[in-house]
Design an enzyme around this catalytic site. Sequence first.
Site, PDB file in Angstrom:
ATOM      1  N   GLU A   1     -26.757 -21.911  22.681  1.00 18.45           N
ATOM      2  CA  GLU A   1     -27.775 -22.898  23.058  1.00 18.45           C
ATOM      3  C   GLU A   1     -28.066 -22.799  24.559  1.00 18.45           C
ATOM      4  OE1 GLU A   1     -25.005 -23.281  21.380  1.00 18.45           O
ATOM      5  OE2 GLU A   1     -25.095 -24.903  19.913  1.00 18.45           O
TER       6      GLU A   1
ATOM      7  N   CYS B   1     -22.514 -28.109  24.430  1.00 22.99           N
ATOM      8  CA  CYS B   1     -23.899 -27.705  24.145  1.00 22.99           C
ATOM      9  C   CYS B   1     -24.764 -28.905  23.802  1.00 22.99           C
ATOM     10  CB  CYS B   1     -23.940 -26.698  23.007  1.00 22.99           C
ATOM     11  SG  CYS B   1     -23.213 -25.150  23.508  1.00 22.99           S
TER      12      CYS B   1
ATOM     13  N   ALA C   1      -9.890   1.488   0.105  1.00 22.40           N
ATOM     14  CA  ALA C   1     -10.895   2.459  -0.336  1.00 22.40           C
ATOM     15  C   ALA C   1     -10.230   3.238  -1.453  1.00 22.40           C
ATOM     16  CB  ALA C   1     -11.272   3.389   0.809  1.00 22.40           C
TER      17      ALA C   1
ATOM     18  N   ALA D   1      -4.405   7.466  -2.632  1.00 24.91           N
ATOM     19  CA  ALA D   1      -4.009   8.822  -2.235  1.00 24.91           C
ATOM     20  C   ALA D   1      -3.665   9.600  -3.505  1.00 24.91           C
ATOM     21  CB  ALA D   1      -2.808   8.781  -1.293  1.00 24.91           C
TER      22      ALA D   1
ATOM     23  N   ARG E   1     -15.339  -3.119  10.877  1.00 21.87           N
ATOM     24  CA  ARG E   1     -14.350  -3.049  11.960  1.00 21.87           C
ATOM     25  C   ARG E   1     -14.902  -3.654  13.250  1.00 21.87           C
ATOM     26  NH1 ARG E   1     -11.670   3.002  11.842  1.00 21.87           N
ATOM     27  NH2 ARG E   1     -10.145   2.614  10.188  1.00 21.87           N
TER      28      ARG E   1
ATOM     29  N   GLY F   1      -1.120   0.602   4.611  1.00 23.16           N
ATOM     30  CA  GLY F   1      -1.231   1.136   3.274  1.00 23.16           C
ATOM     31  C   GLY F   1      -0.748   0.179   2.194  1.00 23.16           C
TER      32      GLY F   1
HETATM   33  N1  LIG Z   1      -7.538   4.813   0.930  1.00 20.16           N
HETATM   34  C1  LIG Z   1      -7.179   3.830   1.721  1.00 20.16           C
HETATM   35  O1  LIG Z   1      -7.882   2.822   1.841  1.00 20.16           O
HETATM   36  C2  LIG Z   1      -5.911   3.936   2.491  1.00 20.16           C
HETATM   37  C3  LIG Z   1      -5.713   3.075   3.577  1.00 20.16           C
HETATM   38  C4  LIG Z   1      -4.489   3.152   4.245  1.00 20.16           C
HETATM   39  C5  LIG Z   1      -3.520   4.024   3.806  1.00 20.16           C
HETATM   40  N2  LIG Z   1      -3.776   4.855   2.789  1.00 20.16           N
HETATM   41  C6  LIG Z   1      -2.739   5.769   2.300  1.00 20.16           C
HETATM   42  O2  LIG Z   1      -1.590   4.974   2.058  1.00 20.16           O
HETATM   43  C7  LIG Z   1      -0.444   5.755   2.313  1.00 20.16           C
HETATM   44  C8  LIG Z   1       0.477   4.967   3.204  1.00 20.16           C
HETATM   45  O3  LIG Z   1       0.860   3.788   2.516  1.00 20.16           O
HETATM   46  P1  LIG Z   1       2.348   3.326   2.529  1.00 20.16           P
HETATM   47  O4  LIG Z   1       2.450   2.170   1.609  1.00 20.16           O
HETATM   48  O5  LIG Z   1       3.224   4.498   2.365  1.00 20.16           O
HETATM   49  O6  LIG Z   1       2.509   2.889   4.057  1.00 20.16           O
HETATM   50  P2  LIG Z   1       2.136   1.583   4.880  1.00 20.16           P
HETATM   51  O7  LIG Z   1       2.020   0.400   4.044  1.00 20.16           O
HETATM   52  O8  LIG Z   1       1.027   1.934   5.811  1.00 20.16           O
HETATM   53  O9  LIG Z   1       3.424   1.511   5.790  1.00 20.16           O
HETATM   54  C9  LIG Z   1       4.675   1.293   5.209  1.00 20.16           C
HETATM   55  C10 LIG Z   1       5.647   1.132   6.318  1.00 20.16           C
HETATM   56  O10 LIG Z   1       5.274  -0.016   7.079  1.00 20.16           O
HETATM   57  C11 LIG Z   1       6.437  -0.646   7.580  1.00 20.16           C
HETATM   58  N3  LIG Z   1       6.348  -2.025   7.154  1.00 20.16           N
HETATM   59  C12 LIG Z   1       5.900  -3.043   7.929  1.00 20.16           C
HETATM   60  N4  LIG Z   1       5.930  -4.193   7.268  1.00 20.16           N
HETATM   61  C13 LIG Z   1       6.384  -3.933   6.040  1.00 20.16           C
HETATM   62  C14 LIG Z   1       6.656  -4.735   4.914  1.00 20.16           C
HETATM   63  N5  LIG Z   1       6.507  -6.061   4.948  1.00 20.16           N
HETATM   64  N6  LIG Z   1       7.083  -4.127   3.803  1.00 20.16           N
HETATM   65  C15 LIG Z   1       7.278  -2.818   3.763  1.00 20.16           C
HETATM   66  N7  LIG Z   1       7.062  -2.011   4.822  1.00 20.16           N
HETATM   67  C16 LIG Z   1       6.624  -2.557   5.950  1.00 20.16           C
HETATM   68  C17 LIG Z   1       7.614   0.123   7.031  1.00 20.16           C
HETATM   69  O11 LIG Z   1       7.968   1.074   8.027  1.00 20.16           O
HETATM   70  P3  LIG Z   1       9.040   0.837   9.201  1.00 20.16           P
HETATM   71  O12 LIG Z   1      10.247   1.576   8.783  1.00 20.16           O
HETATM   72  O13 LIG Z   1       8.372   1.443  10.396  1.00 20.16           O
HETATM   73  O14 LIG Z   1       9.269  -0.605   9.341  1.00 20.16           O
HETATM   74  C18 LIG Z   1       7.033   0.878   5.867  1.00 20.16           C
HETATM   75  O15 LIG Z   1       7.692   2.093   5.615  1.00 20.16           O
HETATM   76  C19 LIG Z   1      -0.907   7.042   2.895  1.00 20.16           C
HETATM   77  O16 LIG Z   1      -0.907   8.016   1.871  1.00 20.16           O
HETATM   78  C20 LIG Z   1      -2.315   6.758   3.317  1.00 20.16           C
HETATM   79  O17 LIG Z   1      -3.102   7.916   3.259  1.00 20.16           O
HETATM   80  C21 LIG Z   1      -4.949   4.842   2.126  1.00 20.16           C
END
Ligand SMILES: NC(=O)c1ccc[n+]([C@@H]2O[C@H](COP(=O)([O-])OP(=O)(O)OC[C@H]3O[C@@H](n4cnc5c(N)ncnc54)[C@H](OP(=O)(O)O)[C@@H]3O)[C@@H](O)[C@H]2O)c1
Length: 369
Positions: free
Chosen positions: A64, A101, A180, A188, A210, A295
């Site tokens: 405003e 405002c 996605a 994946a 984003r 992930g």
């Molecule tokens: N297509 C899509 O939209 C998309 C988006 C993102 C990822 N991806 C794919 O997803 C895969 C990765 O997924 P992900 O599940 O393996 O990894 P993530 O969820 O990204 O990360 C898991 C890691 O996060 C940490 N962490 C933090 N808080 C946590 C909690 N509350 N519970 C469990 N872990 C926690 C742990 O590591 P610490 O030991 O460091 O604590 C755990 O090993 C990849 O293949 C990627 O390409 C795809």
Amino acid sequence: MTDVANRLTEREALALAVSVARRGPGGGANPRVGCVILAPGDPASPRSVLGVGWHRGAGTPHAEVAAIAAARTADPAVNLTGATAIVTLQPCNSTGRTGPCAHALASAGIARVRYAVEDPAADRAGSDAYLAGHAVDVRGPRRFEPGEFDEIALDSARELVHAWLSSMALGRPYVTLKIATTLDARIAAPDGTSQWITGAAARANAHEVRAEVGAIVVGSGTVAADDPTLTARTAEGGLAEHQPLRVVLGLRDVPAQARLRGPGGELVHIRSRDPRAALRTLADAGVTHALVEGGAQVSAAFLRAGLADEITAYIAPKLLGGGLSAIADFGVATLADAAEFAFLSPRMLGEDVLLTARARPETFHGKDR
Ligand SMILES: NC(=O)c1ccc[n+]([C@@H]2O[C@H](COP(=O)([O-])OP(=O)(O)OC[C@H]3O[C@@H](n4cnc5c(N)ncnc54)[C@H](OP(=O)(O)O)[C@@H]3O)[C@@H](O)[C@H]2O)c1
């Protein structure tokens, strides 16, 4: 005034106010708001646009005040007495880093105010009462005449502040989980490949989203697997003006050479596995809207904690059969306990579909709120 039509109806002025509001940064401490000031005259007829303003982020003038300033810059002799202000959000009536405002509008001589969305904080602060007490004809959506404003423009105005208003009500950042996936909800393939599941139009949309949030959150697993940049990029491939915080959740280190240490938003490594603690850190940083991009484990952690308010799912017409599911187990053992959401309208993006779904507060993940 160079980029707006000279004469607008109040309906058209609201559409303009919504579109300029979008120029402001989303996901931060303040909402995105737009304001258009129309010359005095018959409310049902087109009138000259005297000033257009929008909020450019915390600490800068509200929409405003920006619109009043724009009117005075365009014509230093302008007389705003009797003018109308069309605003996307109810004017504030409190002093923060800038003044109220409602006072600015009344003291400029504005005689008529129409706002598209109520702000409970402004209401509590007596915004309408202040304006009415200063002879301003003020009305919000509850008191609009049928058809006074276009439903699409009103919807857009609500969407502009949905996350911000929800964050105020929840007392923490509003959380959108973004996935996605293939048609069978894989993020994946069995060999770990995940780029790119969706096409260019879906990815472009994801970059627009984003640019509208305060933070992007990923797990340390996604950083290790994908080495993402987590930037908001424009259609031309450059960095968008607003870059959200880049947040990594997890105990392990972010590699020194990780791409998310490159140009973009500030990197915030939260050495924790607790989504609630992560949101507290983000709230302290002024974030009101966080986009969790995976992930599978981190998305599940937000669901398990009852902290997923919205799902944005880009779905590609592909099937993998095997591979990683979008969301890991988050403690649902039986159908009756499923986390339930309500879909908004689907949207085609190239060959892909964008589905947005909002949490039903009464279900599983609402219980912990
Ligand atoms: N297509 C899509 O939209 C998309 C988006 C993102 C990822 N991806 C794919 O997803 C895969 C990765 O997924 P992900 O599940 O393996 O990894 P993530 O969820 O990204 O990360 C898991 C890691 O996060 C940490 N962490 C933090 N808080 C946590 C909690 N509350 N519970 C469990 N872990 C926690 C742990 O590591 P610490 O030991 O460091 O604590 C755990 O090993 C990849 O293949 C990627 O390409 C795809």
